[in-house]
Design an enzyme around this catalytic site. Structure first.
Site, mmCIF file in Angstrom:
data_model
loop_
_atom_site.group_PDB
_atom_site.id
_atom_site.type_symbol
_atom_site.label_atom_id
_atom_site.label_comp_id
_atom_site.label_asym_id
_atom_site.label_seq_id
_atom_site.Cartn_x
_atom_site.Cartn_y
_atom_site.Cartn_z
ATOM 1 N N GLN A 64 3.447 -4.545 6.774
ATOM 2 C CA GLN A 64 2.541 -5.695 6.738
ATOM 3 C C GLN A 64 1.633 -5.663 7.963
ATOM 4 O O GLN A 64 2.081 -5.344 9.045
ATOM 5 C CB GLN A 64 3.333 -7.000 6.702
ATOM 6 C CG GLN A 64 4.243 -7.119 5.502
ATOM 7 C CD GLN A 64 3.517 -6.986 4.178
ATOM 8 O OE1 GLN A 64 2.510 -7.636 3.944
ATOM 9 N NE2 GLN A 64 4.020 -6.123 3.312
ATOM 10 N N GLY A 65 0.373 -5.972 7.765
ATOM 11 C CA GLY A 65 -0.567 -5.983 8.876
ATOM 12 C C GLY A 65 -1.537 -4.823 8.826
ATOM 13 O O GLY A 65 -2.455 -4.755 9.635
ATOM 14 N N CYS A 66 -1.316 -3.903 7.897
ATOM 15 C CA CYS A 66 -2.241 -2.780 7.709
ATOM 16 C C CYS A 66 -3.262 -3.171 6.649
ATOM 17 O O CYS A 66 -2.908 -3.720 5.610
ATOM 18 C CB CYS A 66 -1.504 -1.531 7.241
ATOM 19 S SG CYS A 66 -0.476 -0.777 8.488
ATOM 20 N N GLU A 67 -4.517 -2.872 6.925
ATOM 21 C CA GLU A 67 -5.567 -3.125 5.941
ATOM 22 C C GLU A 67 -5.364 -2.235 4.716
ATOM 23 O O GLU A 67 -5.546 -2.656 3.590
ATOM 24 C CB GLU A 67 -6.928 -2.857 6.567
ATOM 25 C CG GLU A 67 -8.094 -3.133 5.646
ATOM 26 C CD GLU A 67 -9.409 -2.922 6.368
ATOM 27 O OE1 GLU A 67 -10.132 -1.985 5.976
ATOM 28 O OE2 GLU A 67 -9.702 -3.681 7.307
ATOM 29 N N SER A 68 -4.991 -0.994 4.953
ATOM 30 C CA SER A 68 -4.687 -0.053 3.878
ATOM 31 C C SER A 68 -3.210 -0.184 3.535
ATOM 32 O O SER A 68 -2.431 -0.738 4.305
ATOM 33 C CB SER A 68 -4.956 1.379 4.339
ATOM 34 O OG SER A 68 -6.270 1.514 4.796
#
Length: 151
Positions: A64-68
């Site tokens: 969680q927290g990754c754009e991809s």
């Protein structure tokens, strides 16, 4: 943070050793004269990361927290930690390889003591990543540390 998979599903053979070490990667990146060359090195590193089969692209392993989309797996053996991951974005795959080189085959103490800020400065990547990529990178680092500290 734990992956909700059985021990039989996440086996040591999932954690393929990479063919690079920290010194080799630092050499490649310090020889790069500009951001475009470092970006190219990131892409080349990302190609070295074995793709995880689609059955490993599950929500419980997603960082969680990754754009991809990025997935991370952990395996601990006798106090030493091993990681593997995948992403649907080439640059994130390269960043994952950089993290695997830095954090694989380390103890919890070594993982917690590792200065990732200095590492990315040495690579010439500090300040070069977009804010969303930087956030994703920090999310991956936090997930690696969480796995190590809860194993």
């Amino acid at each position: 943070m734990q992956n909700i998979l059985t021990e039989a599903y996440v086996t040591p053979d999932l954690f393929t050793p990479l063919s690079f070490n920290t010194e080799q990667v630092l050499s490649r990146f310090t020889q790069a004269r500009n951001w475009q060359e470092r970006y190219r090195q990131l892409m080349l590193l990302g190609k070295q990361l074995p793709k995880l089969a689609s059955e490993y692209h599950i929500p419980n392993a997603q960082v969680q927290g990754c754009e991809s989309n990025a997935w991370l797996y952990h395996y601990e053996k006798k106090g030493t930690h091993f990681y593997t991951g995948d992403s649907d974005a080439r640059i994130v795959r390269g960043l994952i390889v950089l993290l695997l080189i830095a954090y694989n085959d380390k103890t919890t103490t070594e993982i917690n003591a590792f200065d990732h800020t200095h590492y990315f400065e040495e690579l010439g990547l500090s300040g070069q990543l977009s804010p969303s990529r930087s956030n994703g990178l920090h999310a991956l680092i936090n997930a690696i540390k969480d796995f190590a500290n809860t194993a």
